[in-house]
Design a protein around this motif. Sequence first.
Motif, PDB file in Angstrom:
ATOM      1  N   LYS A  90       4.174   2.836  -8.787  1.00  0.00           N
ATOM      2  CA  LYS A  90       3.943   1.954  -9.936  1.00  0.00           C
ATOM      3  C   LYS A  90       3.778   0.498  -9.505  1.00  0.00           C
ATOM      4  N   ASP A  91       4.506   0.101  -8.454  1.00  0.00           N
ATOM      5  CA  ASP A  91       4.480  -1.291  -7.984  1.00  0.00           C
ATOM      6  C   ASP A  91       3.421  -1.549  -6.912  1.00  0.00           C
ATOM      7  N   ALA A  92       2.652  -0.518  -6.538  1.00  0.00           N
ATOM      8  CA  ALA A  92       1.694  -0.662  -5.444  1.00  0.00           C
ATOM      9  C   ALA A  92       0.504  -1.521  -5.848  1.00  0.00           C
ATOM     10  N   SER A  93      -0.061  -2.215  -4.854  1.00  0.00           N
ATOM     11  CA  SER A  93      -1.313  -2.939  -5.069  1.00  0.00           C
ATOM     12  C   SER A  93      -2.490  -1.973  -5.017  1.00  0.00           C
ATOM     13  N   ILE A 135       0.856  -1.185   0.000  1.00  0.00           N
ATOM     14  CA  ILE A 135       0.000   0.000   0.000  1.00  0.00           C
ATOM     15  C   ILE A 135       0.892   1.234   0.000  1.00  0.00           C
ATOM     16  N   VAL A 136       0.625   2.171  -0.900  1.00  0.00           N
ATOM     17  CA  VAL A 136       1.310   3.462  -0.899  1.00  0.00           C
ATOM     18  C   VAL A 136       0.286   4.537  -0.550  1.00  0.00           C
ATOM     19  N   VAL A 137       0.613   5.336   0.461  1.00  0.00           N
ATOM     20  CA  VAL A 137      -0.245   6.443   0.868  1.00  0.00           C
ATOM     21  C   VAL A 137       0.453   7.747   0.515  1.00  0.00           C
ATOM     22  N   VAL A 138      -0.186   8.571  -0.291  1.00  0.00           N
ATOM     23  CA  VAL A 138       0.321   9.917  -0.587  1.00  0.00           C
ATOM     24  C   VAL A 138      -0.605  10.876   0.139  1.00  0.00           C
ATOM     25  N   GLY A 139      -0.087  11.520   1.191  1.00  0.00           N
ATOM     26  CA  GLY A 139      -1.005  12.342   1.960  1.00  0.00           C
ATOM     27  C   GLY A 139      -0.385  13.077   3.119  1.00  0.00           C
ATOM     28  N   SER A 140      -1.249  13.461   4.040  1.00  0.00           N
ATOM     29  CA  SER A 140      -0.878  14.353   5.129  1.00  0.00           C
ATOM     30  C   SER A 140      -0.404  13.605   6.365  1.00  0.00           C
ATOM     31  N   SER A 141       0.483  14.274   7.109  1.00  0.00           N
ATOM     32  CA  SER A 141       0.935  13.802   8.415  1.00  0.00           C
ATOM     33  C   SER A 141       0.866  14.988   9.361  1.00  0.00           C
ATOM     34  N   SER A 142       0.392  14.766  10.570  1.00  0.00           N
ATOM     35  CA  SER A 142       0.279  15.879  11.502  1.00  0.00           C
ATOM     36  C   SER A 142       0.337  15.377  12.934  1.00  0.00           C
TER      37      SER A 142
END
Length: 297
Positions: free
Chosen positions: A129-132, A4-11
Amino acid sequence: MGKIVVVGSSSIDLVVTSPKRPIAGETVIGESFHIVPGGKGANQAVAAARAGAKVEMVGAVGNDQFGDMVLDNFRKQGVSTKFMKSVTNESTGIAHIVIAEGDNSIVVVPGANSKVDRSLVDRAKEAIKDASVVLLQLEIPLDTVMYVADLCKKWEVPVILNPAPAKILPLELVEKVTYLTPNEHECRAIFRDCADVEKLLKRYPNKIILSEGSQGVRYFDGDRFVRVPALSVNVVDTTGAGDTFNGVFAVALSQGLPLKQAIRYGCVAASLSVTKLGAQGGMPAMEEIRKHVGDEY
């Protein structure tokens, strides 16, 4: 199990519990105060990792104490920080959360999350590219979300977009993502031309996965409306329930489970998550989730 790849926020979440939510100009005496890791992207990454997935987080923090806390938490939770950027002269994102009267109110200050840009995504291209499954939310720039959706469409990588905080979205983005996971409020904010939620579900069969809180999740499968129930639990803190759903939903899809079953896994995980304080505090392991899924799923 896939990646799993998550593109997002961290806080960092600054959480106050109170018997009453103050109205404008009012001061009330609260009950407790907690500083805990949060951010929709980070929450979804931790939920997926807790459920047993290999997770890569693509995001940004400030070069400050809160940033160190975020990165340290990722490492403890088994989330890869290879694509986390530390930004100088920018603070780590903050969420001010008031828990009162059985629900929460949240003010988000994005900080370094506004620096999650195309150049950072380019560093993580091979991982994406390789993420499920790739997970996206709206606490980072919309341009970045669009860019990731374009890449995933090109590479045929499934994308879950959790459209929160809600805003009107370009229809081309809605078309490109595989799943859109709004609640009813977010659904109406995204599609202002349509107040009838059922018409929207029919317009996007098997794409709009509508969260309805304690009632579970509803979607249209092309022939009929399907409701997937939540568990009946003692609610302590609803913060992060939607993020838990999305993270575990992604994990279940990465395991090749059918849509309805994957949604049930997410619903069960979200239900279990609200029984403890904090967005990440109650996120369950896959073993616990499976105990509650039910034979019919």
